[in-house]
Write an enzyme that holds these catalytic residues in place. Structure first.
Site, PDB file in Angstrom:
ATOM      1  N   LYS A 100      -7.312   8.364  -1.437  1.00  0.00           N
ATOM      2  CA  LYS A 100      -8.623   9.025  -0.688  1.00  0.00           C
ATOM      3  C   LYS A 100      -9.497  10.070  -1.823  1.00  0.00           C
ATOM      4  O   LYS A 100      -8.906  10.983  -0.812  1.00  0.00           O
ATOM      5  CB  LYS A 100      -8.765   8.739   0.487  1.00  0.00           C
ATOM      6  CG  LYS A 100      -8.056   8.118   1.496  1.00  0.00           C
ATOM      7  CD  LYS A 100      -7.918   7.694   3.396  1.00  0.00           C
ATOM      8  CE  LYS A 100      -7.808   7.073   3.840  1.00  0.00           C
ATOM      9  NZ  LYS A 100      -6.883   6.758   3.746  1.00  0.00           N
ATOM     10  N   ASP A 105      -4.011   4.089  -2.016  1.00  0.00           N
ATOM     11  CA  ASP A 105      -4.567   4.502  -1.058  1.00  0.00           C
ATOM     12  C   ASP A 105      -4.310   6.049  -0.862  1.00  0.00           C
ATOM     13  O   ASP A 105      -3.949   6.842  -0.130  1.00  0.00           O
ATOM     14  CB  ASP A 105      -4.462   4.311   0.796  1.00  0.00           C
ATOM     15  CG  ASP A 105      -5.207   4.875   1.209  1.00  0.00           C
ATOM     16  OD1 ASP A 105      -5.875   4.976   1.403  1.00  0.00           O
ATOM     17  OD2 ASP A 105      -5.042   4.306   2.700  1.00  0.00           O
ATOM     18  N   ARG A 130       3.383  -0.408  10.771  1.00  0.00           N
ATOM     19  CA  ARG A 130       4.008  -0.791  11.359  1.00  0.00           C
ATOM     20  C   ARG A 130       5.186  -2.148  13.056  1.00  0.00           C
ATOM     21  O   ARG A 130       6.267  -2.178  12.094  1.00  0.00           O
ATOM     22  CB  ARG A 130       4.653   0.151  12.511  1.00  0.00           C
ATOM     23  CG  ARG A 130       4.320   1.409  12.091  1.00  0.00           C
ATOM     24  CD  ARG A 130       3.951   2.744  13.764  1.00  0.00           C
ATOM     25  NE  ARG A 130       2.397   2.880  13.232  1.00  0.00           N
ATOM     26  CZ  ARG A 130       1.588   3.341  14.103  1.00  0.00           C
ATOM     27  NH1 ARG A 130       1.753   3.876  14.511  1.00  0.00           N
ATOM     28  NH2 ARG A 130       0.386   3.146  13.570  1.00  0.00           N
ATOM     29  N   LYS A 154       1.054  -1.019  -0.019  1.00  0.00           N
ATOM     30  CA  LYS A 154       0.396  -0.366   0.609  1.00  0.00           C
ATOM     31  C   LYS A 154       0.733   1.287   0.013  1.00  0.00           C
ATOM     32  O   LYS A 154       2.051   1.019   0.577  1.00  0.00           O
ATOM     33  CB  LYS A 154      -0.889   0.296   1.269  1.00  0.00           C
ATOM     34  CG  LYS A 154      -1.812   1.024   1.231  1.00  0.00           C
ATOM     35  CD  LYS A 154      -3.025   1.247   2.407  1.00  0.00           C
ATOM     36  CE  LYS A 154      -2.145   1.575   3.914  1.00  0.00           C
ATOM     37  NZ  LYS A 154      -2.464   3.126   3.647  1.00  0.00           N
ATOM     38  N   ASP A 167     -13.333  14.996  -5.353  1.00  0.00           N
ATOM     39  CA  ASP A 167     -13.940  16.321  -5.776  1.00  0.00           C
ATOM     40  C   ASP A 167     -15.196  16.237  -6.618  1.00  0.00           C
ATOM     41  O   ASP A 167     -15.922  15.158  -6.984  1.00  0.00           O
ATOM     42  CB  ASP A 167     -11.939  15.857  -7.098  1.00  0.00           C
ATOM     43  CG  ASP A 167     -12.200  17.220  -6.981  1.00  0.00           C
ATOM     44  OD1 ASP A 167     -12.840  18.187  -7.551  1.00  0.00           O
ATOM     45  OD2 ASP A 167     -10.932  17.869  -7.016  1.00  0.00           O
ATOM     46  N   THR A 183     -11.841   6.350   9.846  1.00  0.00           N
ATOM     47  CA  THR A 183     -11.845   5.909  11.757  1.00  0.00           C
ATOM     48  C   THR A 183     -11.599   7.117  12.862  1.00  0.00           C
ATOM     49  O   THR A 183     -11.486   6.595  14.103  1.00  0.00           O
ATOM     50  CB  THR A 183     -11.157   4.365  12.100  1.00  0.00           C
ATOM     51  OG1 THR A 183      -9.908   4.238  11.594  1.00  0.00           O
ATOM     52  CG2 THR A 183     -11.459   3.553  10.981  1.00  0.00           C
TER      53      THR A 183
HETATM   54  O1  C5P Z   1       1.120   0.743  11.433  1.00  0.00           O
HETATM   55  P1  C5P Z   1      -0.103   0.218  11.088  1.00  0.00           P
HETATM   56  O2  C5P Z   1      -0.157  -0.896  10.909  1.00  0.00           O
HETATM   57  O3  C5P Z   1      -1.058   1.427  11.790  1.00  0.00           O
HETATM   58  O4  C5P Z   1      -0.591   1.136   9.786  1.00  0.00           O
HETATM   59  C1  C5P Z   1      -1.930   1.318   9.363  1.00  0.00           C
HETATM   60  C2  C5P Z   1      -2.050   1.714   7.883  1.00  0.00           C
HETATM   61  O5  C5P Z   1      -3.813   1.652   6.997  1.00  0.00           O
HETATM   62  C3  C5P Z   1      -1.193   3.255   7.736  1.00  0.00           C
HETATM   63  O6  C5P Z   1      -1.268   3.145   6.454  1.00  0.00           O
HETATM   64  C4  C5P Z   1      -3.129   3.414   7.864  1.00  0.00           C
HETATM   65  O7  C5P Z   1      -2.833   5.356   7.404  1.00  0.00           O
HETATM   66  C5  C5P Z   1      -3.418   3.159   7.516  1.00  0.00           C
HETATM   67  N1  C5P Z   1      -4.376   3.727   8.371  1.00  0.00           N
HETATM   68  C6  C5P Z   1      -5.454   3.672   9.107  1.00  0.00           C
HETATM   69  N2  C5P Z   1      -6.657   3.530   9.665  1.00  0.00           N
HETATM   70  C7  C5P Z   1      -7.514   3.773   8.803  1.00  0.00           C
HETATM   71  C8  C5P Z   1      -7.590   3.926   7.454  1.00  0.00           C
HETATM   72  C9  C5P Z   1      -6.162   3.754   7.147  1.00  0.00           C
HETATM   73  O8  C5P Z   1      -4.779   2.625   9.736  1.00  0.00           O
HETATM   74  N3  C5P Z   1      -8.641   4.040   9.329  1.00  0.00           N
END
Ligand code: C5P
Length: 230
Positions: free
Chosen positions: A67, A65, A210, A38, A70, A119
């Protein structure tokens, strides 16, 4: 969409890294343990779209991603351009006009995912932004509209997956972040699921950043997550 037969395709590694060099090194270290990456704002605005094309040329799947939201014409033409990048998934915000435009512009196998309500929003944030509905009702309404419009899937929190499935039926894809292998650091994610719980909840793809990008052995973590979902 045809079933994704390779269980590795269920894991989407979020390349939330400062630059393309770091992303290239991570993809190299993970090797064939992951097939799907992603790319979000941070990397997209730092050469990430050309990088996505290179990944696709190497046979990797990519999730842009971005999003999008427009006026309809701009979304439709933007999605048409994105379709040429060889990506598998692209996100748009789940406004009906935006979703119709994205469906009209998609091509080349690109699948459109709709983000219902971010979220980071709770009911007070939704009210502040002018919405009369609480978040759960807004998520359900937008998921239903997405399915009616022909959107391919929904990005939602793991906790919303069952409610979203009830709205979109069995065919739509559900993609969720906030996934943590058992025992992993939660970071700023609050309501998490393990990869196994996500599968049990009917989630098709998990997005993990992460726990993999920060791991001493990212390949081993990716393999563990895929095994847990297989
Ligand atoms: O590092 P981590 O596993 O928390 O990353 C989750 C990924 O999903 C990040 O790219 C974050 O921006 C994305 N994301 C999220 N929660 C959301 C929408 C997207 O953690 N509601």
């Amino acid at each position: 969409m045809p079933p994704l037969l390779d269980p590795r395709d269920r894991l989407i590694v979020a390349l939330d890294l400062p630059d393309i060099g770091a992303a290239e090194r991570l993809v190299e270290r993970i090797g064939d343990a992951a097939t799907f990456y992603k790319i979000g704002y941070r990397l997209a605005y730092a050469g990430g779209l050309a990088f996505a094309e290179r990944l696709a040329a190497q046979g990797k799947k990519t999730f842009l991603d971005l999003k999008l939201h427009d006026i309809g014409n701009t979304v439709e033409e933007g999605v048409r351009s994105a379709s040429d990048l060889g990506a598998t998934f692209l996100t748009v915000h789940a406004y009906p006009q935006t979703m119709r435009a994205a469906v009209a512009g998609r091509g080349n196998g690109l699948k459109i995912l709709a983000v219902t309500v971010l979220t980071s929003y709770d009911d007070a944030d939704a009210a502040e932004a002018g919405y009369a509905l609480p978040v759960a009702a807004l998520v359900a309404q937008r998921a239903r509209q997405a399915a009616e419009i022909g959107i391919d899937g929904i990005v939602c929190a793991a906790a919303e997956a069952r409610a979203v499935r009830a709205q979109i039926g069995p065919a739509g894809l559900i993609v969720t972040p906030g996934i943590r292998p058992a025992g992993a650091d939660l970071g700023d994610q609050k309501r998490v699921m393990t990869p196994g719980q996500a599968r049990a909840a009917g989630i098709d793809h998990v997005v993990v950043g992460r726990p993999i990008t920060g791991a001493a052995d990212p390949r081993a973590v990716a393999e563990r997550i895929v095994a847990e979902m297989a």
